[in-house]
Design a protein around this motif. Structure first.
Motif, PDB file in Angstrom:
ATOM      1  N   VAL A  70      49.702  33.362  36.902  1.00 37.62           N
ATOM      2  CA  VAL A  70      48.826  34.486  36.549  1.00 37.62           C
ATOM      3  C   VAL A  70      47.915  34.775  37.737  1.00 37.62           C
ATOM      4  O   VAL A  70      47.653  33.890  38.558  1.00 37.62           O
ATOM      5  CB  VAL A  70      47.968  34.208  35.286  1.00 37.62           C
ATOM      6  CG1 VAL A  70      48.845  34.042  34.062  1.00 37.62           C
ATOM      7  CG2 VAL A  70      47.049  33.025  35.480  1.00 37.62           C
ATOM      8  N   ASN A  71      47.455  35.999  37.842  1.00 38.02           N
ATOM      9  CA  ASN A  71      46.592  36.407  38.956  1.00 38.02           C
ATOM     10  C   ASN A  71      45.138  36.068  38.627  1.00 38.02           C
ATOM     11  O   ASN A  71      44.398  36.890  38.078  1.00 38.02           O
ATOM     12  CB  ASN A  71      46.771  37.901  39.214  1.00 38.02           C
ATOM     13  CG  ASN A  71      45.977  38.371  40.422  1.00 38.02           C
ATOM     14  OD1 ASN A  71      45.302  37.578  41.083  1.00 38.02           O
ATOM     15  ND2 ASN A  71      46.078  39.667  40.717  1.00 38.02           N
ATOM     16  N   ALA A  72      44.746  34.847  38.989  1.00 41.35           N
ATOM     17  CA  ALA A  72      43.410  34.360  38.636  1.00 41.35           C
ATOM     18  C   ALA A  72      42.303  35.192  39.295  1.00 41.35           C
ATOM     19  O   ALA A  72      41.171  35.208  38.815  1.00 41.35           O
ATOM     20  CB  ALA A  72      43.268  32.896  39.030  1.00 41.35           C
ATOM     21  N   GLU A  73      42.633  35.881  40.373  1.00 43.60           N
ATOM     22  CA  GLU A  73      41.621  36.711  41.049  1.00 43.60           C
ATOM     23  C   GLU A  73      41.062  37.802  40.130  1.00 43.60           C
ATOM     24  O   GLU A  73      39.935  38.254  40.304  1.00 43.60           O
ATOM     25  CB  GLU A  73      42.241  37.382  42.280  1.00 43.60           C
ATOM     26  CG  GLU A  73      41.925  36.662  43.570  1.00 43.60           C
ATOM     27  CD  GLU A  73      42.266  37.532  44.757  1.00 43.60           C
ATOM     28  OE1 GLU A  73      41.446  38.414  45.070  1.00 43.60           O
ATOM     29  OE2 GLU A  73      43.348  37.336  45.337  1.00 43.60           O
ATOM     30  N   LEU A  74      41.877  38.211  39.147  1.00 41.63           N
ATOM     31  CA  LEU A  74      41.427  39.271  38.232  1.00 41.63           C
ATOM     32  C   LEU A  74      40.273  38.804  37.354  1.00 41.63           C
ATOM     33  O   LEU A  74      39.495  39.610  36.862  1.00 41.63           O
ATOM     34  CB  LEU A  74      42.582  39.745  37.344  1.00 41.63           C
ATOM     35  CG  LEU A  74      43.729  40.475  38.035  1.00 41.63           C
ATOM     36  CD1 LEU A  74      44.729  40.960  36.988  1.00 41.63           C
ATOM     37  CD2 LEU A  74      43.218  41.639  38.862  1.00 41.63           C
ATOM     38  N   THR A  75      40.174  37.510  37.142  1.00 39.15           N
ATOM     39  CA  THR A  75      39.091  36.973  36.318  1.00 39.15           C
ATOM     40  C   THR A  75      37.742  37.249  36.977  1.00 39.15           C
ATOM     41  O   THR A  75      36.783  37.646  36.319  1.00 39.15           O
ATOM     42  CB  THR A  75      39.295  35.456  36.110  1.00 39.15           C
ATOM     43  OG1 THR A  75      40.619  35.263  35.627  1.00 39.15           O
ATOM     44  CG2 THR A  75      38.303  34.895  35.119  1.00 39.15           C
ATOM     45  N   ASP A  76      37.697  37.037  38.304  1.00 36.69           N
ATOM     46  CA  ASP A  76      36.439  37.278  39.031  1.00 36.69           C
ATOM     47  C   ASP A  76      36.276  38.740  39.418  1.00 36.69           C
ATOM     48  O   ASP A  76      35.160  39.224  39.569  1.00 36.69           O
ATOM     49  CB  ASP A  76      36.398  36.430  40.310  1.00 36.69           C
ATOM     50  CG  ASP A  76      36.414  34.952  39.985  1.00 36.69           C
ATOM     51  OD1 ASP A  76      35.866  34.586  38.930  1.00 36.69           O
ATOM     52  OD2 ASP A  76      36.988  34.173  40.767  1.00 36.69           O
ATOM     53  N   ASN A  77      37.375  39.414  39.635  1.00 34.29           N
ATOM     54  CA  ASN A  77      37.303  40.782  40.140  1.00 34.29           C
ATOM     55  C   ASN A  77      38.278  41.697  39.409  1.00 34.29           C
ATOM     56  O   ASN A  77      39.282  42.144  39.968  1.00 34.29           O
ATOM     57  CB  ASN A  77      37.597  40.764  41.654  1.00 34.29           C
ATOM     58  CG  ASN A  77      37.329  42.102  42.294  1.00 34.29           C
ATOM     59  OD1 ASN A  77      36.804  43.010  41.649  1.00 34.29           O
ATOM     60  ND2 ASN A  77      37.719  42.262  43.543  1.00 34.29           N
ATOM     61  N   PRO A  78      37.969  41.991  38.133  1.00 37.25           N
ATOM     62  CA  PRO A  78      38.901  42.817  37.340  1.00 37.25           C
ATOM     63  C   PRO A  78      39.096  44.220  37.915  1.00 37.25           C
ATOM     64  O   PRO A  78      40.107  44.869  37.648  1.00 37.25           O
ATOM     65  CB  PRO A  78      38.250  42.863  35.959  1.00 37.25           C
ATOM     66  CG  PRO A  78      36.833  42.445  36.144  1.00 37.25           C
ATOM     67  CD  PRO A  78      36.800  41.557  37.351  1.00 37.25           C
TER      68      PRO A  78
END
Lengths: 119, 373
Positions: free
Chosen positions: A73-81
């Motif tokens: 999963v693209n964990a970066e989306l959690t911090d930067n949706p």
């Protein structure tokens, strides 16, 4: 690239596909403020609600485009949706899944069919 | 079919301008309304908080109550429909009011202004027809109830609103919060529904396009859609009719007792005598069983309307408005909770898509209002 009627794109690499939403969908959604990603190693079936995108306006679901297993999963989306809106076809991807049966990809739209779909 | 639906919707007087400005239009309360412009809800919201936003609120109802006798008789008749001190509102002043039913539920929330020889009332779009019928049924003996159909309604909101409007309509900067005045053909009140300082401006239909252009010509002004109007009023802790308040909620449950002035309360000069007084005064005395409260969800996932608050597997409350607050950069919500749990800091559990999500009761407004009192 393949496309679903629900405005997801699928980038195919062997039996692994990366899934995101199209520029058209991102524009319709507006500012994305939260993304709920699927759990790793979940087995999913076509049409399952596996992720949620919250924009300022509303929540919308992402459906599993095919049968398979979530492997990343693209964990970066959690911090930067906001990445979903800024780069929907690139950094704004949602998850990767290992597909059970690659032939099921044939049932999805290609670029031209998708463009007609949203026209 | 889609075309048929569009044709059935009423068009705003500024529809052409909205399309020109690239608005995304959606049906709302029977009107085709701009939801957002190309900047998007987030930027429109922030722009209103930092500069000035122009809202087309022409879908709302504008009504004149013209007394057949004197204003005092009309004020007293109006007071039978609202738990509000109408009589005390002086010429040139406006007040927030609530039409209540016999059960103490809220039929609509509105603004009414004393314009010396008549009252000017602004009501919600979705309630307009019912409100007119209600006002006519109860006030026709003492007033002519006239729907204003030849005027648009604009709202200019935000910290730059005063300077922008003063440059175009001299004299408006001297108005205080809830003042109303007539400036040529314009009916202006210093009010709005965003928590910001600003104005609502009623403009004759044949002048509204030119007037909107003159406001938008100022670089401090951006057009703002219904999406940001909703997030702004939510941050300001203001109720949206049909969501946070309706015919089942009383003004006391809705935490709107501030709108019930002393004169109408138990022991006041004109105690009770309004629709639903039994329940409303009883709830003011004994406390209601539930209260509208501000709610701050833990984490980043917004809790939206309809999300249930759960305790011991029982539903104890419900979110009535919720979303992301762009100024606060976090989700905010409001909803009904048992009165005992309405204290600031109380931690509750919401059920979000089947999962438990923490949420705590918070003070409202979430973002401090900046009215020029």
């Amino acid at each position: 690239m393949k496309y679903t009627e629900d405005h997801e794109w699928l980038r195919v690499d062997g039996d692994v596909i990366t899934v995101g939403i199209t520029e058209f969908a991102a524009e319709q959604l507006g500012d994305v403020v939260f993304v709920e990603l699927p759990e790793l190693e979940t087995m999913v079936s076509t049409g399952d609600e596996i992720a949620v995108i919250e924009s300022v306006k509303a929540a919308s679901e992402i459906l599993a485009p095919l049968n398979g297993e979530i492997i990343e999963v693209n964990a970066e989306l959690t911090d930067n949706p906001a990445l979903v809106g800024e780069d929907p076809l690139g950094a704004g991807w949602f998850f990767k899944m290992k597909v059970d049966d690659l032939s099921t990809l044939d049932g999805l739209m290609d670029e031209e069919e998708y463009q007609n779909h949203i026209a | 079919m889609a075309e048929l639906m569009t044709n059935a919707l009423q068009q705003l007087p500024l529809a052409a301008l909205h399309h020109e400005l690239g608005a995304k239009m959606c049906p709302f309360a029977g009107y085709e309304m701009p939801i957002n412009y190309p900047a998007g809800v987030m930027k429109e919201h922030i722009h209103t908080r930092t500069h000035a936003g122009l809202f087309d609120v022409s879908h709302m109802g504008q009504v004149l109550l013209q007394p057949k006798g004197d204003m005092e008789t009309l004020a007293l008749a109006f007071e039978r429909l609202m738990p509000v001190d109408v009589l005390a509102v002086k010429p040139g002043r406006q007040r927030y009011g609530l039409l209540t039913n016999e059960d103490g539920g809220i039929l609509d929330d509105l603004m009414f202004a004393n314009r010396d020889d008549h009252y000017y009332v602004v009501v919600n779009a979705a309630c307009k027809t019912a409100d007119l019928a209600h006002l006519r049924a109860h006030l026709s003996d003492v007033a002519d109830v006239i729907e204003v159909t030849d005027r648009a309604l604009l709202a200019l909101q935000g910290p730059d609103a005063e300077a922008v409007l003063e440059a175009i309509v001299p004299g408006t900067a001297a108005m205080r919060f809830m003042d109303v005045g007539v400036f040529g053909d314009l009916w202006i009140s210093r009010s709005g529904y965003t928590g910001e300082d600003g104005f609502e401006i009623s403009v004759p239909l044949d002048q509204v396009t030119a007037f909107a252009h003159s406001l938008l010509a100022d670089t401090r002004v951006q057009p703002i859609g219904l999406g940001a109007r909703d997030s702004l009023r939510l941050e300001a802790g203001l109720c949206l009719y049909g969501h946070d308040i309706d015919t089942t909620t009383s003004p006391v449950e809705a935490n709107l007792t501030w709108a019930i002035q002393k004169a109408r309360r138990t022991g006041g000069a004109r105690e009770g005598g309004f629709a639903g007084a039994d329940r409303i005064l009883r709830e003011m005395r004994d406390g209601p069983s539930r209260l509208r409260a501000g709610l701050l969800p833990d984490g980043r996932a917004p809790l939206r309307e309809g999300v249930e608050l759960i305790e011991n597997e029982q539903v104890i409350g419900r979110i009535t408005s919720g979303g992301f607050g762009p100024t606060l950069e976090r989700p905010v919500a409001m909803g009904y909770v048992p009165t005992a749990k309405a204290t600031v800091g109380t931690e509750l559990t919401a059920s979000l898509r089947g999962r438990a999500q923490g949420v705590s009761v918070a003070d409202m407004p979430f973002f401090p209002n900046r009215y020029k009192r």
